[in-house]
Design an enzyme around this catalytic site. Structure first.
Site, mmCIF file in Angstrom:
data_model
loop_
_atom_site.group_PDB
_atom_site.id
_atom_site.type_symbol
_atom_site.label_atom_id
_atom_site.label_comp_id
_atom_site.label_asym_id
_atom_site.label_seq_id
_atom_site.Cartn_x
_atom_site.Cartn_y
_atom_site.Cartn_z
ATOM 1 N N PRO A 17 0.815 -1.219 0.000
ATOM 2 C CA PRO A 17 0.000 0.000 0.000
ATOM 3 C C PRO A 17 0.846 1.265 0.000
ATOM 4 C CG PRO A 17 0.165 -0.849 2.217
ATOM 5 C CD PRO A 17 0.873 -1.843 1.327
ATOM 6 N N LYS A 22 7.863 1.428 -0.514
ATOM 7 C CA LYS A 22 8.234 0.860 -1.821
ATOM 8 C C LYS A 22 9.301 1.711 -2.501
ATOM 9 C CE LYS A 22 4.014 1.134 -3.408
ATOM 10 N NZ LYS A 22 3.396 1.778 -2.223
ATOM 11 N N ASP A 89 9.216 3.122 -11.081
ATOM 12 C CA ASP A 89 8.390 3.395 -9.898
ATOM 13 C C ASP A 89 6.947 3.637 -10.339
ATOM 14 O OD1 ASP A 89 7.899 3.669 -7.216
ATOM 15 O OD2 ASP A 89 8.680 5.710 -7.031
ATOM 16 N N GLU A 90 6.013 3.465 -9.424
ATOM 17 C CA GLU A 90 4.580 3.695 -9.679
ATOM 18 C C GLU A 90 4.132 2.934 -10.930
ATOM 19 O OE1 GLU A 90 2.876 5.244 -7.448
ATOM 20 O OE2 GLU A 90 4.317 6.510 -6.399
ATOM 21 N N ILE A 91 4.549 1.688 -11.021
ATOM 22 C CA ILE A 91 4.285 0.914 -12.248
ATOM 23 C C ILE A 91 2.805 0.636 -12.456
ATOM 24 C CG2 ILE A 91 4.652 -1.403 -11.249
ATOM 25 C CD1 ILE A 91 6.379 -1.707 -14.066
ATOM 26 N N VAL A 168 -3.917 11.011 -8.260
ATOM 27 C CA VAL A 168 -2.595 11.216 -7.668
ATOM 28 C C VAL A 168 -2.744 12.012 -6.372
ATOM 29 C CG1 VAL A 168 -0.372 12.392 -8.044
ATOM 30 C CG2 VAL A 168 -1.411 11.054 -9.882
ATOM 31 N N CYS A 178 -5.217 -0.764 8.126
ATOM 32 C CA CYS A 178 -5.108 -2.221 8.210
ATOM 33 C C CYS A 178 -6.399 -2.882 7.695
ATOM 34 C CB CYS A 178 -4.839 -2.648 9.651
ATOM 35 S SG CYS A 178 -6.267 -2.441 10.720
HETATM 36 N N1 LIG Z 1 1.344 5.200 7.926
HETATM 37 C C1 LIG Z 1 2.641 5.079 7.655
HETATM 38 N N2 LIG Z 1 3.252 3.876 7.765
HETATM 39 C C2 LIG Z 1 4.579 3.761 7.498
HETATM 40 N N3 LIG Z 1 5.358 4.781 7.065
HETATM 41 C C3 LIG Z 1 4.796 5.983 6.880
HETATM 42 C C4 LIG Z 1 3.427 6.209 7.182
HETATM 43 N N4 LIG Z 1 3.148 7.493 6.905
HETATM 44 C C5 LIG Z 1 4.286 8.052 6.455
HETATM 45 N N5 LIG Z 1 5.297 7.159 6.422
HETATM 46 C C6 LIG Z 1 6.646 7.462 5.921
HETATM 47 O O1 LIG Z 1 6.683 7.002 4.588
HETATM 48 C C7 LIG Z 1 7.946 6.401 4.330
HETATM 49 C C8 LIG Z 1 7.833 5.465 3.129
HETATM 50 O O2 LIG Z 1 7.668 6.271 1.978
HETATM 51 P P1 LIG Z 1 7.726 5.677 0.499
HETATM 52 O O3 LIG Z 1 7.622 6.867 -0.418
HETATM 53 O O4 LIG Z 1 8.915 4.805 0.329
HETATM 54 O O5 LIG Z 1 6.396 4.806 0.454
HETATM 55 P P2 LIG Z 1 5.664 4.188 -0.810
HETATM 56 O O6 LIG Z 1 5.218 2.821 -0.448
HETATM 57 O O7 LIG Z 1 6.528 4.315 -2.024
HETATM 58 O O8 LIG Z 1 4.386 5.151 -0.949
HETATM 59 P P3 LIG Z 1 3.522 5.603 -2.244
HETATM 60 O O9 LIG Z 1 2.781 4.391 -2.728
HETATM 61 O O10 LIG Z 1 2.597 6.660 -1.722
HETATM 62 O O11 LIG Z 1 4.485 6.130 -3.267
HETATM 63 C C9 LIG Z 1 8.264 5.716 5.656
HETATM 64 O O12 LIG Z 1 9.652 5.468 5.823
HETATM 65 C C10 LIG Z 1 7.779 6.750 6.665
HETATM 66 O O13 LIG Z 1 8.773 7.730 6.900
HETATM 67 C C1 LIG Z 2 -4.701 3.832 -3.657
HETATM 68 C C2 LIG Z 2 -4.568 4.633 -4.906
HETATM 69 C C3 LIG Z 2 -3.496 5.479 -5.106
HETATM 70 N N1 LIG Z 2 -3.378 6.212 -6.241
HETATM 71 C C4 LIG Z 2 -2.222 7.081 -6.450
HETATM 72 C C5 LIG Z 2 -1.870 8.012 -5.314
HETATM 73 C C6 LIG Z 2 -0.388 8.188 -5.482
HETATM 74 O O1 LIG Z 2 -0.167 9.262 -6.394
HETATM 75 C C7 LIG Z 2 0.057 6.858 -6.091
HETATM 76 C C8 LIG Z 2 0.636 5.889 -5.089
HETATM 77 O O2 LIG Z 2 1.911 6.171 -4.802
HETATM 78 O O3 LIG Z 2 -1.101 6.245 -6.627
HETATM 79 C C9 LIG Z 2 -4.333 6.125 -7.239
HETATM 80 O O4 LIG Z 2 -4.212 6.770 -8.287
HETATM 81 N N2 LIG Z 2 -5.415 5.297 -7.058
HETATM 82 C C10 LIG Z 2 -5.579 4.541 -5.938
HETATM 83 O O5 LIG Z 2 -6.580 3.803 -5.834
HETATM 84 ZN ZN LIG Z 3 -6.200 -0.369 11.766
#
Ligand SMILES: Nc1ncnc2c1ncn2[C@@H]1O[C@H](COP(=O)(O)OP(=O)(O)OP(=O)(O)O)[C@@H](O)[C@H]1O
Ligand SMILES: Cc1cn([C@H]2C[C@H](O)[C@@H](CO)O2)c(=O)[nH]c1=O
Ligand SMILES: [Zn+2]
Length: 187
Positions: A17, A22, A89-91, A168, A178
């Site tokens: 999520p 990621k 990223d964001e695939i 976005v 959760c």
């Molecule tokens: N609810 C949360 N749970 C865990 N980490 C969080 C939360 N909110 C913010 N963070 C921060 O986000 C960081 C992870 O960011 P990252 O950009 O790598 O996530 P991501 O999975 O790529 O998210 P996205 O899908 O939005 O791009 C964590 O190290 C922490 O600092």
């Molecule tokens: C959960 C979700 C995220 N997103 C976007 C938000 C963020 O810009 C990106 C996740 O990093 O994807 C969507 O476009 N649709 C979705 O359903």
């Molecule tokens: Zn919860």
């Protein structure tokens, strides 16, 4: 223990999520490949301009250079023919064609590392992720922390009522929650 194969390509998927880390994990792997003096290229969809147009940036502000592309066609055009490691990223924002693209690269000997959402805000599989997960040699599923109860979070909850799959945003639009808190929201 992860023992990289020699002289052969493969696909790694990092999914989970929003806020699960990621992008952080993708950046870590890309940096290590760069330290190993491998030829690296990182791509991102142009629509994701949340933090920087020309970099992939994690929520905690780690970053590496990333080439923004509108679609798969542009990614193919911008691909370095001598690249050894390709990160995407964001695939989830690319069409299904990206699955064959990753496969082709791996067949040519590239290490392909992709990161993206496995589930959308409704908890439904997102774009090419299901097929990528099946085709990849290595899959890492990460979890965030539920902002409501502190349990491991595997859903991205949308705060608005916008029904489009693609929207976005960051903490302005989404929360990591959760399984139990997600279900409470649906009842
Ligand atoms: N609810 C949360 N749970 C865990 N980490 C969080 C939360 N909110 C913010 N963070 C921060 O986000 C960081 C992870 O960011 P990252 O950009 O790598 O996530 P991501 O999975 O790529 O998210 P996205 O899908 O939005 O791009 C964590 O190290 C922490 O600092
Ligand atoms: C959960 C979700 C995220 N997103 C976007 C938000 C963020 O810009 C990106 C996740 O990093 O994807 C969507 O476009 N649709 C979705 O359903
Ligand atoms: Zn919860």
């Amino acid at each position: 223990m992860f023992i990289p194969p020699k002289d052969i390509g493969w696909v790694e998927v990092i999914c989970g999520p929003m806020f699960s880390g990621k992008t952080e994990e993708l950046i870590r792997r890309i940096r290590r490949a760069s330290f190993a003096k491998q030829r690296v290229q990182v791509f991102k969809p142009k629509i994701d301009d949340r933090y920087d147009a020309n970099a992939i940036v994690s929520h905690n502000q780690e970053r590496v250079e990333g080439i923004p592309v509108s679609d798969l066609k542009e990614m193919r055009q911008k691909l370095d023919p001598h690249v050894e490691v390709v990160g995407i990223d964001e695939i989830q924002f690319f069409d299904q064609g990206v699955v064959d693209f990753c496969d082709e690269l791996a067949n040519k000997g590239c290490r392909v590392i992709v990161a993206g959402l496995d589930l959308d805000y409704l908890g439904e599989p997102f774009g090419p992720l299901p097929r990528l997960i099946c085709q990849a040699e290595y899959v890492s599923k990460l979890l965030a922390i539920c902002v409501r109860c502190g349990n491991p979070a595997h859903h991205s909850y949308r705060l608005s009522t916008d029904p489009q799959q693609v929207l976005v945003g960051s903490t302005d639009q989404y929360e990591a929650i959760c399984r139990r808190c997600f279900k409470v929201g649906q009842d």
